[in-house]
Design a protein around this motif. Structure first.
Motif, PDB file in Angstrom:
ATOM      1  N   THR A 174      55.796  24.537  27.860  1.00  0.00           N
ATOM      2  CA  THR A 174      55.594  23.663  26.703  1.00  0.00           C
ATOM      3  C   THR A 174      54.599  22.579  27.112  1.00  0.00           C
ATOM      4  O   THR A 174      54.630  22.104  28.249  1.00  0.00           O
ATOM      5  CB  THR A 174      56.920  23.043  26.248  1.00  0.00           C
ATOM      6  N   SER A 175      53.759  22.196  26.188  1.00  0.00           N
ATOM      7  CA  SER A 175      52.789  21.147  26.453  1.00  0.00           C
ATOM      8  C   SER A 175      53.477  19.836  26.810  1.00  0.00           C
ATOM      9  O   SER A 175      54.405  19.398  26.118  1.00  0.00           O
ATOM     10  CB  SER A 175      51.902  20.944  25.223  1.00  0.00           C
ATOM     11  N   ALA A 176      53.009  19.198  27.872  1.00  0.00           N
ATOM     12  CA  ALA A 176      53.555  17.895  28.249  1.00  0.00           C
ATOM     13  C   ALA A 176      53.304  16.858  27.161  1.00  0.00           C
ATOM     14  O   ALA A 176      54.048  15.873  27.045  1.00  0.00           O
ATOM     15  CB  ALA A 176      52.939  17.432  29.570  1.00  0.00           C
ATOM     16  N   ALA A 177      52.277  17.094  26.343  1.00  0.00           N
ATOM     17  CA  ALA A 177      51.966  16.151  25.269  1.00  0.00           C
ATOM     18  C   ALA A 177      53.115  16.018  24.285  1.00  0.00           C
ATOM     19  O   ALA A 177      53.359  14.928  23.747  1.00  0.00           O
ATOM     20  CB  ALA A 177      50.700  16.596  24.541  1.00  0.00           C
ATOM     21  N   LEU A 178      53.849  17.109  24.045  1.00  0.00           N
ATOM     22  CA  LEU A 178      54.965  17.041  23.106  1.00  0.00           C
ATOM     23  C   LEU A 178      56.015  16.045  23.576  1.00  0.00           C
ATOM     24  O   LEU A 178      56.638  15.344  22.768  1.00  0.00           O
ATOM     25  CB  LEU A 178      55.595  18.426  22.927  1.00  0.00           C
ATOM     26  N   PHE A 179      56.221  15.970  24.887  1.00  0.00           N
ATOM     27  CA  PHE A 179      57.237  15.073  25.433  1.00  0.00           C
ATOM     28  C   PHE A 179      56.786  13.611  25.415  1.00  0.00           C
ATOM     29  O   PHE A 179      57.614  12.704  25.454  1.00  0.00           O
ATOM     30  CB  PHE A 179      57.584  15.498  26.855  1.00  0.00           C
ATOM     31  N   ALA A 180      55.468  13.410  25.346  1.00  0.00           N
ATOM     32  CA  ALA A 180      54.923  12.049  25.392  1.00  0.00           C
ATOM     33  C   ALA A 180      54.694  11.450  24.011  1.00  0.00           C
ATOM     34  O   ALA A 180      54.635  10.223  23.869  1.00  0.00           O
ATOM     35  CB  ALA A 180      53.614  12.042  26.173  1.00  0.00           C
ATOM     36  N   ASP A 181      54.561  12.296  22.989  1.00  0.00           N
ATOM     37  CA  ASP A 181      54.213  11.805  21.652  1.00  0.00           C
ATOM     38  C   ASP A 181      55.418  11.161  20.974  1.00  0.00           C
ATOM     39  O   ASP A 181      56.491  11.779  20.883  1.00  0.00           O
ATOM     40  CB  ASP A 181      53.708  12.962  20.783  1.00  0.00           C
ATOM     41  N   PRO A 182      55.282   9.944  20.463  1.00  0.00           N
ATOM     42  CA  PRO A 182      56.415   9.281  19.803  1.00  0.00           C
ATOM     43  C   PRO A 182      56.667   9.831  18.406  1.00  0.00           C
ATOM     44  O   PRO A 182      55.744  10.235  17.699  1.00  0.00           O
ATOM     45  CB  PRO A 182      55.975   7.815  19.741  1.00  0.00           C
ATOM     46  N   SER A 183      57.931   9.818  18.025  1.00  0.00           N
ATOM     47  CA  SER A 183      58.292  10.210  16.670  1.00  0.00           C
ATOM     48  C   SER A 183      57.798   9.164  15.675  1.00  0.00           C
ATOM     49  O   SER A 183      57.705   7.975  15.996  1.00  0.00           O
ATOM     50  CB  SER A 183      59.811  10.367  16.557  1.00  0.00           C
ATOM     51  N   GLN A 184      57.506   9.617  14.479  1.00  0.00           N
ATOM     52  CA  GLN A 184      56.982   8.726  13.438  1.00  0.00           C
ATOM     53  C   GLN A 184      57.904   8.603  12.228  1.00  0.00           C
ATOM     54  O   GLN A 184      57.616   7.808  11.330  1.00  0.00           O
ATOM     55  CB  GLN A 184      55.615   9.248  12.961  1.00  0.00           C
ATOM     56  N   TYR A 185      58.983   9.372  12.183  1.00  0.00           N
ATOM     57  CA  TYR A 185      59.740   9.444  10.930  1.00  0.00           C
ATOM     58  C   TYR A 185      61.206   9.719  11.202  1.00  0.00           C
ATOM     59  O   TYR A 185      61.549  10.490  12.098  1.00  0.00           O
ATOM     60  CB  TYR A 185      59.157  10.555  10.046  1.00  0.00           C
TER      61      TYR A 185
END
Length: 253
Positions: A174-185
């Motif tokens: 899985t992309s490490a970016a998914l773990f770093a991106d904050p939720s928005q909603y």
């Protein structure tokens, strides 16, 4: 005619697992009279660089949901593990109340979290983990995998040994970016009905963590929950029981 009134199930999967892991459960759901779709997330097993994160996963789910909603479908999002983050963000603007207010038909009527992450807005998966990968997570540059020695017991502990070994091999990164991106909603704070299905012997996302996150549903309308005695992947180990739990939280038969 009754089958046509049943909601359409859209599966928002978690990290690492290929679509084939959901095949049996999808068949079980289809036999129960529901249309069912699995969304392939770009962050899972992606090969185009740079690897993508939350934004692209959300777009993939919304693409599927929009097509179904425009057809008039009432949709239940079934979100597993990190798919809870993706589904929470994907439902923004696609719930049935918002669409109806715009004169559009169809939409998401409920979001169901299956041992899934419910993150407050502004928080990432890595934030939720305390900023440190779990012991069984292997971070290698831009991608995250599961430790092959630990995955059988972490992800598939309630399957027979041969099945544990098989499914532990059927995983990707899985992309490490998914773990770093904050939720928005936060759907539960925006009038969207939610539910949580607890998996009681889950070694990847232990029950007490599921219960802590699920408390947020009390902030929203008509919160529901169900419990199955399964590990992290009840769709593999006890698909019929998981279907029963899903029926319990969405109503119907």
């Amino acid at each position: 005619m009754a089958a046509a009134t049943k909601p359409t199930i859209v599966i928002v999967p978690g990290s690492w697992q290929l679509p084939s892991a959901w095949d049996e459960f999808r068949a079980v759901v289809a036999r129960a009279g529901h249309e069912v779709y699995h969304v392939s997330l770009p962050s899972v097993g992606g090969t185009e660089l740079p690897l993508t994160g939350l934004t692209e996963d959300v777009a993939a789910v919304q693409h599927v949901v929009e097509g179904l909603a425009d057809h008039g479908d009432e949709i239940v999002l079934l979100c597993h593990s990190s798919g809870g983050l993706v589904g929470s963000n994907a439902v923004m603007g696609y719930d049935i109340a918002t669409r109806n207010a715009l004169g559009k038909k169809g939409g998401v009527i409920r979001i169901v979290y299956l041992s899934a992450f419910m993150l407050p807005a502004g928080m990432s998966l890595m934030d939720m983990l305390g900023g440190v990968p779990l012991p069984w997570m292997v971070v290698d540059g831009d991608r995250v995998t599961g430790d092959p020695e630990m995955m059988p017991e972490i992800g598939f502990n309630d399957l027979p040994a041969d099945q544990q070994a098989y499914w532990a091999q059927q995983v990707t990164w899985t992309s490490a970016a998914l773990f770093a991106d904050p939720s928005q909603y936060e759907p539960w704070n925006n009038g969207i009905p939610g539910a949580y299905i607890f998996q009681t012997v889950d070694n990847a996302l232990p029950l007490h963590l599921q219960q802590n996150m699920a408390q947020q549903l009390q902030l929203g309308p008509d919160p529901r929950n169900a419990t199955v005695e399964t590990g992290h992947c009840g769709f593999l180990s006890k698909p019929e029981r998981l279907l029963g739990a899903l029926k319990q939280v969405i109503g119907g038969n």
